[in-house]
Design an enzyme around this catalytic site. Structure first.
Site, PDB file in Angstrom:
ATOM      1  N   CYS A   3     -11.557 -18.531  68.687  1.00  0.00           N
ATOM      2  CA  CYS A   3     -12.440 -18.228  67.560  1.00  0.00           C
ATOM      3  C   CYS A   3     -13.857 -17.794  67.979  1.00  0.00           C
ATOM      4  O   CYS A   3     -14.036 -16.687  68.454  1.00  0.00           O
ATOM      5  CB  CYS A   3     -12.443 -19.440  66.627  1.00  0.00           C
ATOM      6  SG  CYS A   3     -12.981 -19.053  64.960  1.00  0.00           S
ATOM      7  N   HIS A   7      -6.969 -22.477  66.110  1.00  0.00           N
ATOM      8  CA  HIS A   7      -7.282 -23.867  66.440  1.00  0.00           C
ATOM      9  C   HIS A   7      -5.984 -24.644  66.214  1.00  0.00           C
ATOM     10  O   HIS A   7      -4.931 -24.066  65.978  1.00  0.00           O
ATOM     11  CB  HIS A   7      -8.354 -24.421  65.498  1.00  0.00           C
ATOM     12  CG  HIS A   7      -9.610 -23.621  65.440  1.00  0.00           C
ATOM     13  ND1 HIS A   7     -10.624 -23.768  66.343  1.00  0.00           N
ATOM     14  CD2 HIS A   7     -10.031 -22.668  64.574  1.00  0.00           C
ATOM     15  CE1 HIS A   7     -11.621 -22.962  66.028  1.00  0.00           C
ATOM     16  NE2 HIS A   7     -11.287 -22.274  64.962  1.00  0.00           N
TER      17      HIS A   7
END
Ligand code: GLN
Length: 245
Positions: free
Chosen positions: A95, A195
């Protein structure tokens, strides 16, 4: 005993949605495989030669942290990290970390944070957040396999002509919610929005990272055996079933 040197980059700044779990998974699986593991935390201002490491993990974070890191990349770490990736360093960037390994990340207020340009990719913040569980199909392992994870980002990442995506989105938004692509792979470096933590949910990816790292250090002399992943595989399959239903 073969040894794996893990670098945790900016662990106190980039660790949202449990990205630290990736380090725990790498260390634990390496030990189960009979490898010795050493973990080094590297943070703002530290000047290191990244080629000494075997696996580098970098997590996600918000704009405030990303701003500090973009500066640190530009002033302190960028060229060493770039060289190490060219040398085959294994990288998993999630990310916010993924965004800063591209050409730039443009925040919602229009500021452009320069990235490392390791990935032929760029990111611009959009008006909505892309949140939820994700299933990706990847060719990384030779045969198509799924990866599962969780995304939460407003940045839209676009891949340039030389970039190879990590996979195809089966469920979720991925890089930008438009082109069906998720993540990027360049040499032994992976960027992704997933994630989860990602690695505990995808032991096959964890072993891929470990094997690549061993190949670079020991030139094919050390091959990972198979662990009993019955429970991990069941959890993975349950998630895939639930999300693709
Ligand atoms: N600031 C970035 C975004 O929202 C990164 C967020 C994250 O790392 N989860 O796009």
């Amino acid at each position: 005993m073969p040894k794996i040197r893990v670098c945790n980059l900016y662990p106190e700044l980039l660790n949202i949605y449990g990205d630290r779990g990736n380090t725990i998974a790498v260390v634990q699986r390496a030990r189960w495989h009979g490898l010795e593991v050493e973990v080094t935390d590297v943070t703002l201002g530290d000047r290191v030669d990244f080629r000494q490491f075997d696996i580098l993990l970098i997590g996600g974070g918000q704009d405030r942290e990303q701003r500090l890191i973009a500066e640190d990349f530009a002033r302190v770490k960028g060229s060493s990290l770039h060289e190490a990736v060219l040398d085959g360093l294994v990288v998993l960037a999630i990310c916010g970390g993924y965004q800063l390994m591209g050409r730039y990340y443009q925040t919602a207020d229009g500021a452009q944070l320069p990235g490392l340009s390791i990935f032929d990719a760029w990111t611009e913040a959009g008006p909505t957040r892309m949140v939820g569980n994700v299933v990706v199909e990847t060719e990384l392992f030779g045969e198509p396999r799924t990866l599962v994870g969780f995304e939460n980002h407003s940045g839209r990442t676009f891949l340039g002509p030389t970039a190879r995506p990590l996979g195809r989105v089966l469920k979720g938004h991925g890089n930008n919610g438009q082109d069906g692509r998720e993540g990027v792979v360049y040499r032994n470096a992976i960027g992704t929005y997933l994630h989860g933590s990602l690695l505990p949910k995808n032991p096959h990816l964890t072993d891929w990272l470990l094997q690549r790292a061993l190949d670079r250090r020991y030139g094919g002399e050390v091959q990972l055996g198979r662990l009993d992943d019955t429970i991990e595989e069941r959890a993975h399959a349950a998630m895939v079933r639930r999300l693709l239903r």
